[in-house]
Design a protein around this motif. Structure first.
Motif, PDB file in Angstrom:
ATOM      1  N   UNK A  97       0.834  -1.205   0.000  1.00 44.39           N
ATOM      2  CA  UNK A  97       0.000   0.000   0.000  1.00 44.39           C
ATOM      3  C   UNK A  97       0.867   1.253   0.000  1.00 44.39           C
ATOM      4  N   UNK A  98       1.993   1.178   0.651  1.00 46.00           N
ATOM      5  CA  UNK A  98       2.948   2.295   0.646  1.00 46.00           C
ATOM      6  C   UNK A  98       3.454   2.566  -0.781  1.00 46.00           C
ATOM      7  N   UNK A  99       3.794   1.496  -1.491  1.00 45.57           N
ATOM      8  CA  UNK A  99       4.295   1.635  -2.866  1.00 45.57           C
ATOM      9  C   UNK A  99       3.205   2.225  -3.778  1.00 45.57           C
ATOM     10  N   UNK A 100       1.994   1.717  -3.640  1.00 44.65           N
ATOM     11  CA  UNK A 100       0.883   2.229  -4.451  1.00 44.65           C
ATOM     12  C   UNK A 100       0.632   3.711  -4.143  1.00 44.65           C
ATOM     13  N   UNK A 101       0.652   4.066  -2.864  1.00 48.64           N
ATOM     14  CA  UNK A 101       0.424   5.457  -2.459  1.00 48.64           C
ATOM     15  C   UNK A 101       1.482   6.393  -3.013  1.00 48.64           C
ATOM     16  N   UNK A 102       2.720   5.904  -2.980  1.00 50.23           N
ATOM     17  CA  UNK A 102       3.840   6.698  -3.477  1.00 50.23           C
ATOM     18  C   UNK A 102       3.676   6.969  -4.976  1.00 50.23           C
ATOM     19  N   UNK A 103       3.358   5.938  -5.735  1.00 50.46           N
ATOM     20  CA  UNK A 103       3.188   6.101  -7.182  1.00 50.46           C
ATOM     21  C   UNK A 103       2.020   7.042  -7.472  1.00 50.46           C
ATOM     22  N   UNK A 140      10.643   7.993   5.135  1.00 56.21           N
ATOM     23  CA  UNK A 140      11.749   7.026   5.235  1.00 56.21           C
ATOM     24  C   UNK A 140      11.651   6.255   6.550  1.00 56.21           C
ATOM     25  N   UNK A 141      11.318   6.946   7.631  1.00 57.99           N
ATOM     26  CA  UNK A 141      11.189   6.281   8.937  1.00 57.99           C
ATOM     27  C   UNK A 141      10.039   5.279   8.945  1.00 57.99           C
ATOM     28  N   UNK A 169      12.012   4.559  -3.679  1.00 61.54           N
ATOM     29  CA  UNK A 169      11.761   5.899  -4.217  1.00 61.54           C
ATOM     30  C   UNK A 169      12.160   5.947  -5.701  1.00 61.54           C
ATOM     31  N   UNK A 170      13.342   5.454  -6.016  1.00 61.81           N
ATOM     32  CA  UNK A 170      13.823   5.499  -7.402  1.00 61.81           C
ATOM     33  C   UNK A 170      12.930   4.712  -8.346  1.00 61.81           C
ATOM     34  N   UNK A 171      12.550   3.494  -7.934  1.00 58.88           N
ATOM     35  CA  UNK A 171      11.718   2.646  -8.792  1.00 58.88           C
ATOM     36  C   UNK A 171      10.349   3.285  -9.022  1.00 58.88           C
ATOM     37  N   UNK A 172       9.862   4.052  -8.033  1.00 60.43           N
ATOM     38  CA  UNK A 172       8.538   4.669  -8.176  1.00 60.43           C
ATOM     39  C   UNK A 172       8.594   6.011  -8.906  1.00 60.43           C
ATOM     40  N   UNK A 173       9.666   6.773  -8.727  1.00 57.16           N
ATOM     41  CA  UNK A 173       9.626   8.146  -9.268  1.00 57.16           C
ATOM     42  C   UNK A 173      10.233   8.306 -10.662  1.00 57.16           C
TER      43      UNK A 173
ATOM     44  N   UNK B 170      15.821   3.895 -12.229  1.00 61.75           N
ATOM     45  CA  UNK B 170      15.460   4.566 -10.975  1.00 61.75           C
ATOM     46  C   UNK B 170      16.090   3.894  -9.768  1.00 61.75           C
ATOM     47  N   UNK B 171      16.029   2.555  -9.728  1.00 59.20           N
ATOM     48  CA  UNK B 171      16.569   1.826  -8.576  1.00 59.20           C
ATOM     49  C   UNK B 171      18.089   2.002  -8.496  1.00 59.20           C
TER      50      UNK B 171
END
Lengths: 218, 218
Positions: A97-103, A140-141, A169-173, B170-171
């Motif tokens: 859910x964190x990954x989905x939210x970030x994207x 990050x925390x 972060x890199x994979x998502x942004x 990104x990664x």
């Protein structure tokens, strides 16, 4: 929570804060549409249908407006992440859910990284620390706590939280930050809702396969 | 190969091309040391111990120097990748070597993304296409070919090459692009050789777990 009460105070300012919100929303729209963060204050005021003197009143200058926009765009996601952290869902589900939210945040606000790096450019070490504490460290925390929970209960491999922060972060942004390559390499016009969904499915599945404990070791 | 002969021509220029190489190396060093791509041409000439008039002679202007530096830094990696493509190693090993090579390039030239985005800023669509064709497309194409080979022979899952391109870049690059967070969030001073190795092991293992066919499906 301190942050929430701060937010309600900000939101309770009546018509005045409406003009403030309209200015932030106008800046956000223009940055997305024009694919640049270099938008003039008068264009922002015009789009917001707000007297341009109010830009100075609320934000002092362009830098103040950029900080407030980053605050607006990042804080909702961080609050959701902190709420997620305290649910009793499995760590695997929290991380997904964190990954989905970030994207979804990058999808809505494609200028986020440009904004962050523009604010960091030429900033003093103290200022860099402040920007990081406000906009980077909370997420990050929270991500580290989800990872550690999953490692403890055997859901995740023993992944380094610091290194994983940059991977996620890199994979998502990158998809949004380097979207020029969509057009120039893949002849793909922009990122629509369908492509957003495909990117979420791809990224979430790929990253989770790399984080989840291997079947035989569970 | 066309590119190789082009390169030998450029390298065969004698003392003149030595000064050119020295200027590029000086620009690279200063950008890494000062963590910015805003380096004056006179500082670059001074570090290279070369007459500053030669900067204009070889590169016309700052933009020309930045294009040549990107060319220098990206072309070696792309050539290696194209060579790798035509070996008969398993696709899994090729992809791993590609990831390691990419990280090592970012480690050596931490300014690469800043340089690329500075050149893309305000560039015309034609110019953006040209920059992409020279510096992005060759690596993206090679990565796609390795992926497709691995999907065909059952080494990889059916991953979308376009989406994977952004995931891998990104990664691999975020750790260097957003390294301010190393200090401000993780209290880690810079990226030394040991941390580079840990990052390579982490990234390569995480990404490959997300790409490789699952054991039960082989």
């Amino acid at each position: 929570m301190n942050k929430k009460s701060l937010k309600s105070v900000k939101k309770a300012g009546g018509p005045r804060s409406n003009a403030r919100d309209q200015l932030l929303e106008a800046a956000s729209q223009l940055m997305n549409e024009r694919d640049t963060i270099d938008i003039s204050l008068s264009d922002i005021a015009e789009r917001a249908k707000v007297n341009s003197a109010l830009v100075k009143y609320y934000f002092q200058n362009k830098n103040g407006l950029m900080m407030s926009l980053l605050e607006r765009d990042v804080s909702d996601g961080t609050e959701q992440l902190e709420t997620l952290l305290h649910t009793d869902l499995p760590a695997v589900q929290k991380m997904e859910m964190h990954i989905v939210g970030l994207i979804n945040t990058y999808y809505r606000c494609r200028y986020l990284n440009k904004l962050l790096f523009a604010l960091l450019r030429d900033s003093t070490p103290d200022r860099t620390q402040e920007i990081s504490d406000r906009f980077v460290k909370p997420a990050a925390d929270a991500q580290r706590l989800i990872l550690e929970e999953g490692i403890r209960n055997g859901e995740f491999r023993n992944v380094d939280p610091m290194l994983l922060y940059f991977t996620i972060i890199g994979a998502c942004d990158q998809f949004f930050t380097a979207h020029f390559a969509l057009k120039t390499v893949y002849n793909q016009d922009g990122i629509d809702d369908d492509l957003r969904k495909r990117f979420i499915a791809h990224t979430s599945s790929l990253l989770m396969s790399g984080i989840k404990a291997e079947p035989e070791s569970v």
